[in-house]
Design a protein around this motif. Structure first.
Motif, PDB file in Angstrom:
ATOM      1  N   ASN A 239      39.022  43.396  23.459  1.00  0.00           N
ATOM      2  CA  ASN A 239      38.699  42.421  23.674  1.00  0.00           C
ATOM      3  C   ASN A 239      38.918  41.521  25.496  1.00  0.00           C
ATOM      4  O   ASN A 239      38.414  41.353  25.652  1.00  0.00           O
ATOM      5  N   VAL A 240      40.213  41.847  25.068  1.00  0.00           N
ATOM      6  CA  VAL A 240      40.536  42.098  27.242  1.00  0.00           C
ATOM      7  C   VAL A 240      40.140  41.892  28.092  1.00  0.00           C
ATOM      8  O   VAL A 240      39.628  41.466  29.081  1.00  0.00           O
ATOM      9  N   GLN A 241      39.867  43.291  27.923  1.00  0.00           N
ATOM     10  CA  GLN A 241      39.443  44.623  28.688  1.00  0.00           C
ATOM     11  C   GLN A 241      37.960  43.979  29.021  1.00  0.00           C
ATOM     12  O   GLN A 241      37.534  43.842  30.203  1.00  0.00           O
ATOM     13  N   LEU A 242      37.508  42.938  28.129  1.00  0.00           N
ATOM     14  CA  LEU A 242      36.004  42.544  28.402  1.00  0.00           C
ATOM     15  C   LEU A 242      35.984  41.588  29.160  1.00  0.00           C
ATOM     16  O   LEU A 242      35.233  41.348  30.011  1.00  0.00           O
ATOM     17  N   ARG A 243      36.584  40.508  28.518  1.00  0.00           N
ATOM     18  CA  ARG A 243      37.156  39.503  28.906  1.00  0.00           C
ATOM     19  C   ARG A 243      36.833  39.447  30.071  1.00  0.00           C
ATOM     20  O   ARG A 243      36.307  38.466  31.506  1.00  0.00           O
ATOM     21  N   LYS A 244      38.442  40.305  30.635  1.00  0.00           N
ATOM     22  CA  LYS A 244      38.188  39.894  32.193  1.00  0.00           C
ATOM     23  C   LYS A 244      38.026  40.453  33.436  1.00  0.00           C
ATOM     24  O   LYS A 244      37.561  39.846  34.424  1.00  0.00           O
ATOM     25  N   GLY A 245      36.760  41.465  32.236  1.00  0.00           N
ATOM     26  CA  GLY A 245      35.578  42.089  33.130  1.00  0.00           C
ATOM     27  C   GLY A 245      34.961  41.705  33.536  1.00  0.00           C
ATOM     28  O   GLY A 245      34.627  41.776  34.953  1.00  0.00           O
ATOM     29  N   LEU A 246      34.510  40.215  32.867  1.00  0.00           N
ATOM     30  CA  LEU A 246      33.605  39.519  33.151  1.00  0.00           C
ATOM     31  C   LEU A 246      33.615  38.161  34.312  1.00  0.00           C
ATOM     32  O   LEU A 246      32.847  38.268  34.646  1.00  0.00           O
ATOM     33  N   ILE A 247      35.304  38.408  33.836  1.00  0.00           N
ATOM     34  CA  ILE A 247      35.619  37.326  34.829  1.00  0.00           C
ATOM     35  C   ILE A 247      34.996  37.778  36.275  1.00  0.00           C
ATOM     36  O   ILE A 247      35.035  36.995  37.350  1.00  0.00           O
ATOM     37  N   MET A 248      36.090  39.051  36.414  1.00  0.00           N
ATOM     38  CA  MET A 248      36.696  39.634  37.670  1.00  0.00           C
ATOM     39  C   MET A 248      34.842  40.127  38.218  1.00  0.00           C
ATOM     40  O   MET A 248      34.664  39.639  39.174  1.00  0.00           O
ATOM     41  N   VAL A 249      33.992  40.041  37.513  1.00  0.00           N
ATOM     42  CA  VAL A 249      32.266  41.047  37.842  1.00  0.00           C
ATOM     43  C   VAL A 249      31.908  39.804  38.270  1.00  0.00           C
ATOM     44  O   VAL A 249      31.745  39.158  39.631  1.00  0.00           O
ATOM     45  N   ASP A 250      32.368  38.376  38.118  1.00  0.00           N
ATOM     46  CA  ASP A 250      32.170  37.627  38.029  1.00  0.00           C
ATOM     47  C   ASP A 250      31.843  36.200  39.931  1.00  0.00           C
ATOM     48  O   ASP A 250      31.777  35.937  40.662  1.00  0.00           O
ATOM     49  N   ALA A 251      33.535  36.607  39.853  1.00  0.00           N
ATOM     50  CA  ALA A 251      34.363  36.587  40.784  1.00  0.00           C
ATOM     51  C   ALA A 251      34.048  37.212  41.685  1.00  0.00           C
ATOM     52  O   ALA A 251      34.114  36.821  42.913  1.00  0.00           O
ATOM     53  N   LEU A 252      33.732  38.927  41.940  1.00  0.00           N
ATOM     54  CA  LEU A 252      33.839  39.346  43.384  1.00  0.00           C
ATOM     55  C   LEU A 252      32.052  39.300  43.532  1.00  0.00           C
ATOM     56  O   LEU A 252      31.492  38.985  44.629  1.00  0.00           O
ATOM     57  N   TYR A 253      31.123  39.174  42.198  1.00  0.00           N
ATOM     58  CA  TYR A 253      29.659  38.994  42.745  1.00  0.00           C
ATOM     59  C   TYR A 253      29.652  36.666  43.507  1.00  0.00           C
ATOM     60  O   TYR A 253      28.862  37.391  44.399  1.00  0.00           O
ATOM     61  N   HIS A 254      30.502  35.951  43.300  1.00  0.00           N
ATOM     62  CA  HIS A 254      30.667  34.816  43.802  1.00  0.00           C
ATOM     63  C   HIS A 254      31.180  35.282  45.282  1.00  0.00           C
ATOM     64  O   HIS A 254      30.523  34.321  46.586  1.00  0.00           O
ATOM     65  N   SER A 255      32.027  35.968  45.181  1.00  0.00           N
ATOM     66  CA  SER A 255      32.710  35.921  46.915  1.00  0.00           C
ATOM     67  C   SER A 255      31.556  36.551  47.886  1.00  0.00           C
ATOM     68  O   SER A 255      31.299  36.698  49.130  1.00  0.00           O
ATOM     69  N   PHE A 256      30.519  37.557  47.010  1.00  0.00           N
ATOM     70  CA  PHE A 256      29.861  38.015  48.068  1.00  0.00           C
ATOM     71  C   PHE A 256      28.185  36.854  48.132  1.00  0.00           C
ATOM     72  O   PHE A 256      27.684  36.768  49.600  1.00  0.00           O
ATOM     73  N   PHE A 257      28.335  36.306  47.286  1.00  0.00           N
ATOM     74  CA  PHE A 257      26.825  35.734  46.971  1.00  0.00           C
ATOM     75  C   PHE A 257      27.350  34.253  46.880  1.00  0.00           C
ATOM     76  O   PHE A 257      25.924  33.071  46.496  1.00  0.00           O
ATOM     77  N   LYS A 258      28.333  33.672  46.603  1.00  0.00           N
ATOM     78  CA  LYS A 258      28.880  31.704  46.960  1.00  0.00           C
ATOM     79  C   LYS A 258      27.920  31.597  44.951  1.00  0.00           C
ATOM     80  O   LYS A 258      27.779  30.437  45.057  1.00  0.00           O
ATOM     81  N   GLU A 259      27.578  32.334  44.163  1.00  0.00           N
ATOM     82  CA  GLU A 259      27.336  32.223  42.908  1.00  0.00           C
ATOM     83  C   GLU A 259      27.596  32.977  41.755  1.00  0.00           C
ATOM     84  O   GLU A 259      27.964  34.102  41.920  1.00  0.00           O
ATOM     85  N   THR A 260      28.031  32.660  40.577  1.00  0.00           N
ATOM     86  CA  THR A 260      28.447  33.884  39.201  1.00  0.00           C
ATOM     87  C   THR A 260      26.992  34.712  39.396  1.00  0.00           C
ATOM     88  O   THR A 260      26.205  33.598  39.304  1.00  0.00           O
ATOM     89  N   LEU A 261      27.220  35.947  38.693  1.00  0.00           N
ATOM     90  CA  LEU A 261      26.442  36.397  38.152  1.00  0.00           C
ATOM     91  C   LEU A 261      25.153  36.263  36.665  1.00  0.00           C
ATOM     92  O   LEU A 261      24.082  35.617  36.248  1.00  0.00           O
ATOM     93  N   THR A 262      26.468  35.541  36.228  1.00  0.00           N
ATOM     94  CA  THR A 262      26.222  35.907  34.882  1.00  0.00           C
ATOM     95  C   THR A 262      26.364  34.329  34.438  1.00  0.00           C
ATOM     96  O   THR A 262      25.666  33.639  33.527  1.00  0.00           O
ATOM     97  N   GLY A 263      26.223  33.415  35.337  1.00  0.00           N
ATOM     98  CA  GLY A 263      26.599  32.214  35.512  1.00  0.00           C
ATOM     99  C   GLY A 263      27.805  31.323  33.984  1.00  0.00           C
ATOM    100  O   GLY A 263      27.156  29.625  34.074  1.00  0.00           O
ATOM    101  N   ILE A 264      28.050  32.056  33.875  1.00  0.00           N
ATOM    102  CA  ILE A 264      29.866  31.423  32.996  1.00  0.00           C
ATOM    103  C   ILE A 264      30.141  30.624  33.493  1.00  0.00           C
ATOM    104  O   ILE A 264      30.572  30.647  34.971  1.00  0.00           O
ATOM    105  N   THR A 265      31.095  29.944  32.687  1.00  0.00           N
ATOM    106  CA  THR A 265      32.076  28.857  33.188  1.00  0.00           C
ATOM    107  C   THR A 265      32.959  29.330  32.054  1.00  0.00           C
ATOM    108  O   THR A 265      32.990  29.496  31.565  1.00  0.00           O
TER     109      THR A 265
END
Length: 184
Positions: free
Chosen positions: A22-48
């Motif tokens: 559970n934790v790995q999956l949810r932390k993985g999502l936030i890490m994906v969104d943060a890394l994607y945001h660092s490149f493109f200035k928007e999150t990949l999933t649109g999650i808040t």
């Protein structure tokens, strides 16, 4: 939140790193969104992401979508890891890579999967429990930028380091090399 991107991000994470907890999956999502945001200035999933006792977590709508996925796209197995039990997640359908806006998204997801599969929940939580998290109120939105904004303590440059940096800048200036594309 983009449900298709969320679903396929989760499926790609789980195909790349089967058995995430559970934790790995949810932390993985936030890490994906943060890394994607660092490149493109928007999150990949649109999650808040909001402050919860366990750190920044996907908002209620995203958590509901993750739960819904457990009926169609994800198998959850209770696995014993030492003296503890882990809810391991496995993708039972393949991701649709065509929904991703670019190839970089898939690369980021796979890189994050490779990182989080080897980390325990506590270590992953250290990444997201920063000063922004600590100062937020329970349920408050955590800015995605705070996840990838890293502060590094640095010592002042020595005279030699300062001189070397100036020399490099002067040489670049003389060569006519244009750095502006790297900062666009």
């Amino acid at each position: 939140m983009n449900k298709e991107l969320l679903k396929n991000t989760v499926l790609t994470l789980l195909k790349s790193a089967p058995g995430l907890g559970n934790v790995q999956l949810r932390k993985g999502l936030i890490m994906v969104d943060a890394l994607y945001h660092s490149f493109f200035k928007e999150t990949l999933t649109g999650i808040t992401y909001i402050k919860h006792w366990y750190g920044p977590v996907p908002d209620y709508d995203a958590n509901n979508e993750l739960y819904r996925m457990e009926f169609n796209e994800i198998k959850v197995a209770h696995e014993r890891i030492g003296s503890k039990e882990k809810k391991a997640h496995y993708a039972i359908t393949d991701p649709d890579f065509s929904v991703f806006p670019n190839k970089k998204a898939i690369e980021i997801i796979r890189d994050v999967a490779g990182y989080i599969i080897t980390k325990k929940a506590g270590k992953l939580s250290e990444i997201t429990h920063d000063a922004v998290y600590e100062n937020a109120k329970m349920g408050e939105v955590i800015p995605i930028e705070s996840i990838y904004c890293i502060e590094v303590a640095a010592e002042p440059w020595t005279r030699k380091e300062h001189f070397e940096a100036q020399s490099v800048i002067k040489e670049l200036d003389k060569s006519g090399f244009n750095l502006s594309p790297f900062y666009a």
